[in-house]
Motif scaffolding. Structure first.
Motif, PDB file in Angstrom:
ATOM      1  N   LEU A   1      52.438  50.422  44.801  1.00 43.93           N
ATOM      2  CA  LEU A   1      53.562  50.648  45.718  1.00 43.93           C
ATOM      3  C   LEU A   1      54.274  49.324  45.965  1.00 43.93           C
ATOM      4  N   ASP A   2      53.505  48.259  46.224  1.00 41.37           N
ATOM      5  CA  ASP A   2      54.058  46.932  46.513  1.00 41.37           C
ATOM      6  C   ASP A   2      53.430  45.919  45.563  1.00 41.37           C
ATOM      7  N   VAL A   3      54.239  44.926  45.181  1.00 36.96           N
ATOM      8  CA  VAL A   3      53.692  43.823  44.386  1.00 36.96           C
ATOM      9  C   VAL A   3      53.205  42.743  45.353  1.00 36.96           C
ATOM     10  N   THR A   4      51.920  42.424  45.276  1.00 36.32           N
ATOM     11  CA  THR A   4      51.359  41.314  46.059  1.00 36.32           C
ATOM     12  C   THR A   4      50.577  40.425  45.092  1.00 36.32           C
ATOM     13  N   GLU A   5      50.173  39.261  45.603  1.00 34.39           N
ATOM     14  CA  GLU A   5      49.384  38.365  44.748  1.00 34.39           C
ATOM     15  C   GLU A   5      48.090  39.052  44.303  1.00 34.39           C
TER      16      GLU A   5
ATOM     17  N   LEU B   1      48.809  41.325  41.415  1.00 32.57           N
ATOM     18  CA  LEU B   1      48.985  40.564  40.167  1.00 32.57           C
ATOM     19  C   LEU B   1      47.632  40.088  39.634  1.00 32.57           C
ATOM     20  N   ASP B   2      46.747  39.646  40.540  1.00 33.67           N
ATOM     21  CA  ASP B   2      45.400  39.236  40.108  1.00 33.67           C
ATOM     22  C   ASP B   2      44.664  40.408  39.451  1.00 33.67           C
ATOM     23  N   GLU B   3      44.869  41.599  40.011  1.00 29.89           N
ATOM     24  CA  GLU B   3      44.234  42.795  39.451  1.00 29.89           C
ATOM     25  C   GLU B   3      44.739  43.030  38.015  1.00 29.89           C
ATOM     26  N   ALA B   4      46.063  42.877  37.818  1.00 28.91           N
ATOM     27  CA  ALA B   4      46.638  43.056  36.469  1.00 28.91           C
ATOM     28  C   ALA B   4      46.087  41.997  35.513  1.00 28.91           C
ATOM     29  N   ILE B   5      46.001  40.769  35.989  1.00 25.38           N
ATOM     30  CA  ILE B   5      45.493  39.667  35.148  1.00 25.38           C
ATOM     31  C   ILE B   5      44.042  39.961  34.735  1.00 25.38           C
ATOM     32  N   ALA B   6      43.239  40.412  35.703  1.00 21.05           N
ATOM     33  CA  ALA B   6      41.830  40.704  35.413  1.00 21.05           C
ATOM     34  C   ALA B   6      41.692  41.832  34.389  1.00 21.05           C
ATOM     35  N   LEU B   7      42.624  42.794  34.427  1.00 23.39           N
ATOM     36  CA  LEU B   7      42.574  43.910  33.478  1.00 23.39           C
ATOM     37  C   LEU B   7      43.151  43.523  32.122  1.00 23.39           C
TER      38      LEU B   7
ATOM     39  N   LYS C   1      53.473  33.403  39.891  1.00 21.13           N
ATOM     40  CA  LYS C   1      52.254  33.909  39.248  1.00 21.13           C
ATOM     41  C   LYS C   1      52.589  34.839  38.072  1.00 21.13           C
ATOM     42  N   ALA C   2      53.576  35.681  38.261  1.00 20.46           N
ATOM     43  CA  ALA C   2      53.954  36.621  37.192  1.00 20.46           C
ATOM     44  C   ALA C   2      54.477  35.860  35.975  1.00 20.46           C
ATOM     45  N   ILE C   3      55.338  34.902  36.215  1.00 16.57           N
ATOM     46  CA  ILE C   3      55.912  34.153  35.085  1.00 16.57           C
ATOM     47  C   ILE C   3      54.821  33.356  34.373  1.00 16.57           C
ATOM     48  N   LYS C   4      53.984  32.711  35.166  1.00 21.04           N
ATOM     49  CA  LYS C   4      52.920  31.885  34.594  1.00 21.04           C
ATOM     50  C   LYS C   4      51.977  32.713  33.714  1.00 21.04           C
ATOM     51  N   ASN C   5      51.796  33.981  34.082  1.00 24.99           N
ATOM     52  CA  ASN C   5      50.846  34.838  33.351  1.00 24.99           C
ATOM     53  C   ASN C   5      51.529  35.851  32.435  1.00 24.99           C
ATOM     54  N   ASP C   6      52.824  35.623  32.161  1.00 25.47           N
ATOM     55  CA  ASP C   6      53.568  36.512  31.255  1.00 25.47           C
ATOM     56  C   ASP C   6      53.493  37.975  31.681  1.00 25.47           C
TER      57      ASP C   6
END
Ligand SMILES: [Zn+2]
Length: 364
Positions: A43-47, A50-56, A87-92
């Protein structure tokens, strides 16, 4: 599969031109030419999201609420939005948001809420205005079918649960081709009479360019005649809020308790109970209090939304039961809409609903 294929699937369902004027729906961050490694839906983008997406190992985050709402002169990490951007840019990671375009689309946010409550006979509470155009064109008999088909394929002729809607009247067109013309029929310098069909059909205004392009590509004439008329009709398939009906009426208390459970609400705020039976339900996810007058006008027994201001509660006990269930709570199932749009088209794509509750409001 490229990220842009997922984005275009979302935009076919909830076209960006359906968003409200204040909104910033659409691509927030990133390059959509990249191959998609997986999408996290939230629903909302939070840090934390983003960490959850990075971990996956996923490089796409799809949210309902846009991360970015304003212009930035610097991005230094001084608030959570800027930290998310960095964070998003740094992690593509690509961030895409479908907000009021998804609120206003058929099958969007409010349809999902209605589905959870079990409402039938759904109608848009406040249909969009000034969004429809009538197209009229004149086509030789033999080509009328192919022109009509091209117009329908480009987005014309949809009214409620019907497609391919048009009106067709036989008549006669005249023209004289001058020097330099390449007429489909008739001769240079001679007045020509041709049996034609006047085709009338309807389209959303945002499809105008696509439809005119389709018309020009299929119409046999060198200079096809066509007219576009703005319509004052409401667009009953798109707009804010929903009204629908329950199969069986419930008491106010039964209904409110059920809503509290379905949406896992810490505290349902409501106005005075007056003993009415609840059968007709109007609703709008998020900050939908602006639709209270329409909810009353439509004769709904209850109006549910995410946020209602204190003063808006006054004086409506006799009109309607008002229930405020929280912004996050009301829209939390929006993720399921993203899920089904993408899952239907790309059955093997890595896809997950975020497990993070991003509601910033807690109840004591
Ligand atoms: Zn919202």
């Amino acid at each position: 599969m490229k990220i842009k294929e997922i984005v275009s699937a979302l935009e076919r369902f909830a076209p960006l031109p359906l968003q409200d004027g204040f909104d910033n729906a659409g691509l927030q961050i990133g390059l959509t030419e990249a191959e998609a490694t997986g999408a996290l839906l939230c629903l909302d983008v939070t840090e934390a999201v983003l960490d959850e997406a990075i971990a996956l190992g996923y490089n796409l985050v799809i949210s309902h609420h846009p991360l970015i709402f304003k212009g930035y002169k610097s991005i230094t990490g001084k608030d959570y939005v800027e930290r998310c951007i960095l964070k998003a840019i740094k992690n593509d990671i690509v961030i895409y948001s479908a907000h009021t375009n998804l609120d206003n689309a058929q099958g969007g946010v409010n349809y999902k809420i209605a589905e959870k409550i079990g409402l039938k006979n759904l109608k848009v509470l406040e249909p969009k205005e000034n969004s429809l155009v009538k197209l009229v064109t004149f086509v030789p008999y033999a080509q009328a079918d192919s022109v009509r088909e091209a117009l329908f394929a480009a987005g014309c002729g949809n009214i409620g649960n019907y497609d391919s809607c048009s009106y067709n009247l036989k008549g006669e067109g005249t023209f004289r081709a001058n020097e330099g013309a390449h007429p489909f029929c008739g001769a240079i310098g001679e007045l020509h009479h041709e049996d034609e069909v006047r085709i009338e059909t309807i389209l959303p205004i945002y499809k105008k360019a696509e439809v005119v392009k389709a018309l020009l590509s299929v119409h046999p004439y060198e200079e096809p005649a066509f007219d576009l008329y703005p319509l004052q009709n409401d667009w009953s398939q798109a707009g804010s809020g929903i009204v629908g009906e329950l199969d069986d009426s419930e008491t106010e208390l039964e209904f409110l308790k059920r809503i509290k459970k379905i949406f896992e609400v810490g505290c349902v705020r409501h106005n005075k109970l007056t003993g009415r039976e609840i059968q007709k339900v109007a609703l709008c996810g998020g900050a939908g209090a602006f639709l209270l007058p329409q909810a009353i006008r439509t004769g709904a027994d209850v109006f549910i939304t995410g946020e209602i201001k204190y003063h808006d509660y006054f004086g409506h006990e006799g009109d309607i039961l008002m229930a405020e269930i929280g912004h996050y709570e009301s829209e939390q199932y929006t993720k399921e809409i993203f899920y089904s749009i993408i899952r239907d088209l790309f059955p093997n794509f890595a896809l997950q609903l975020s497990k993070i509750n991003t509601n910033p409001i807690k109840y004591l």
